[in-house]
Motif scaffolding. Sequence first.
Motif, PDB file in Angstrom:
ATOM      1  N   GLN A  94       0.745  19.148  16.619  1.00  0.00           N
ATOM      2  CA  GLN A  94       0.445  17.787  16.719  1.00  0.00           C
ATOM      3  C   GLN A  94      -1.307  17.303  16.505  1.00  0.00           C
ATOM      4  O   GLN A  94      -1.556  16.580  15.663  1.00  0.00           O
ATOM      5  CB  GLN A  94       0.649  17.180  17.761  1.00  0.00           C
ATOM      6  N   LYS A  95      -2.101  18.200  17.101  1.00  0.00           N
ATOM      7  CA  LYS A  95      -3.563  17.911  16.932  1.00  0.00           C
ATOM      8  C   LYS A  95      -4.082  18.404  15.859  1.00  0.00           C
ATOM      9  O   LYS A  95      -5.059  17.576  15.103  1.00  0.00           O
ATOM     10  CB  LYS A  95      -4.213  18.854  18.264  1.00  0.00           C
ATOM     11  N   ILE A  96      -3.663  19.407  15.193  1.00  0.00           N
ATOM     12  CA  ILE A  96      -3.891  20.053  13.990  1.00  0.00           C
ATOM     13  C   ILE A  96      -3.599  19.001  12.789  1.00  0.00           C
ATOM     14  O   ILE A  96      -4.295  18.649  11.898  1.00  0.00           O
ATOM     15  CB  ILE A  96      -3.524  21.406  13.523  1.00  0.00           C
ATOM     16  N   GLY A  97      -2.278  18.362  12.886  1.00  0.00           N
ATOM     17  CA  GLY A  97      -2.031  17.474  11.887  1.00  0.00           C
ATOM     18  C   GLY A  97      -2.651  16.390  12.017  1.00  0.00           C
ATOM     19  O   GLY A  97      -2.809  15.611  10.946  1.00  0.00           O
ATOM     20  N   LYS A 147       2.244  32.179  16.705  1.00  0.00           N
ATOM     21  CA  LYS A 147       1.381  33.038  16.123  1.00  0.00           C
ATOM     22  C   LYS A 147       0.582  32.349  15.072  1.00  0.00           C
ATOM     23  O   LYS A 147      -0.423  32.771  14.854  1.00  0.00           O
ATOM     24  CB  LYS A 147       2.166  34.515  15.524  1.00  0.00           C
ATOM     25  N   ASN A 148       1.227  31.925  14.159  1.00  0.00           N
ATOM     26  CA  ASN A 148       0.624  31.197  12.860  1.00  0.00           C
ATOM     27  C   ASN A 148      -0.419  30.334  13.304  1.00  0.00           C
ATOM     28  O   ASN A 148      -1.460  30.197  12.677  1.00  0.00           O
ATOM     29  CB  ASN A 148       1.836  30.317  12.312  1.00  0.00           C
ATOM     30  N   ILE A 149      -0.139  29.378  14.344  1.00  0.00           N
ATOM     31  CA  ILE A 149      -1.187  28.334  14.788  1.00  0.00           C
ATOM     32  C   ILE A 149      -2.381  28.940  15.432  1.00  0.00           C
ATOM     33  O   ILE A 149      -3.547  28.869  15.045  1.00  0.00           O
ATOM     34  CB  ILE A 149      -0.769  27.306  15.442  1.00  0.00           C
ATOM     35  N   LYS A 150      -2.060  30.158  16.181  1.00  0.00           N
ATOM     36  CA  LYS A 150      -3.117  30.689  16.987  1.00  0.00           C
ATOM     37  C   LYS A 150      -3.982  31.719  15.776  1.00  0.00           C
ATOM     38  O   LYS A 150      -5.264  31.740  16.023  1.00  0.00           O
ATOM     39  CB  LYS A 150      -2.796  31.331  17.971  1.00  0.00           C
ATOM     40  N   ASP A 151      -3.321  32.181  15.027  1.00  0.00           N
ATOM     41  CA  ASP A 151      -4.119  33.104  13.990  1.00  0.00           C
ATOM     42  C   ASP A 151      -4.984  32.088  13.337  1.00  0.00           C
ATOM     43  O   ASP A 151      -6.166  32.585  12.781  1.00  0.00           O
ATOM     44  CB  ASP A 151      -3.311  33.770  13.010  1.00  0.00           C
ATOM     45  N   THR A 152      -4.560  30.914  12.613  1.00  0.00           N
ATOM     46  CA  THR A 152      -5.008  30.009  11.882  1.00  0.00           C
ATOM     47  C   THR A 152      -6.448  29.574  12.754  1.00  0.00           C
ATOM     48  O   THR A 152      -7.594  29.477  12.173  1.00  0.00           O
ATOM     49  CB  THR A 152      -4.194  28.923  11.467  1.00  0.00           C
ATOM     50  N   LEU A 153      -6.138  28.967  13.896  1.00  0.00           N
ATOM     51  CA  LEU A 153      -7.185  28.565  14.766  1.00  0.00           C
ATOM     52  C   LEU A 153      -8.197  29.684  15.145  1.00  0.00           C
ATOM     53  O   LEU A 153      -9.510  29.275  15.252  1.00  0.00           O
ATOM     54  CB  LEU A 153      -6.700  27.891  16.088  1.00  0.00           C
ATOM     55  N   GLN A 154      -7.982  30.846  15.388  1.00  0.00           N
ATOM     56  CA  GLN A 154      -8.671  31.885  15.556  1.00  0.00           C
ATOM     57  C   GLN A 154      -9.773  32.180  14.341  1.00  0.00           C
ATOM     58  O   GLN A 154     -11.007  32.454  14.935  1.00  0.00           O
ATOM     59  CB  GLN A 154      -8.090  33.314  15.731  1.00  0.00           C
TER      60      GLN A 154
END
Length: 170
Positions: A94-97, A147-154
Amino acid sequence: MDRYILYETYRLGMLIGHFEPAELIKEIDGFIADSPIEEIPHVFYVLSLASNRRVMLELLTDLAKGVDEELPSCIVAGLLYRDQDRYTTEELYQKIGLLASLLSDQDGDVAVEFSELIKAYDAAQKAYGLRFKRKKTRERMLAKNEKNIKDTLQKYEKYAEEFEYKSWGS
């Protein structure tokens, strides 16, 4: 780091609910206490005395006009990664969106990456609701989304580290 980038970072962070006004006031008050009077921009006193979130956001919006939003949005994404334990996977999405929707250049690299991430998440959620009834399938889908969101944010973690060494005086 340019203080106008810091203004925009705090503005975006407040708009998505990652920062509270009290955090910015604490930062500003620390700068005021540690700096000679002639080096303190007048607007810092106004920010420090802001009565509520709306007033603070208006000030930050005025101060950050003309600042490219891509670097501040990268910083906010890095901060979300750093503070990911505060949020559920759904809240991170939600925050990324919301962050992606706040960017004026919807065709920019960051906005496109975040938008595509949200689309993939929404598609997975919709597919689960329509086809997958088994608990294991749902758990795998949720794990993959996390995993997708954490990999992207990393990928943006280095921006958060740079933010920690902010310099309000430059």
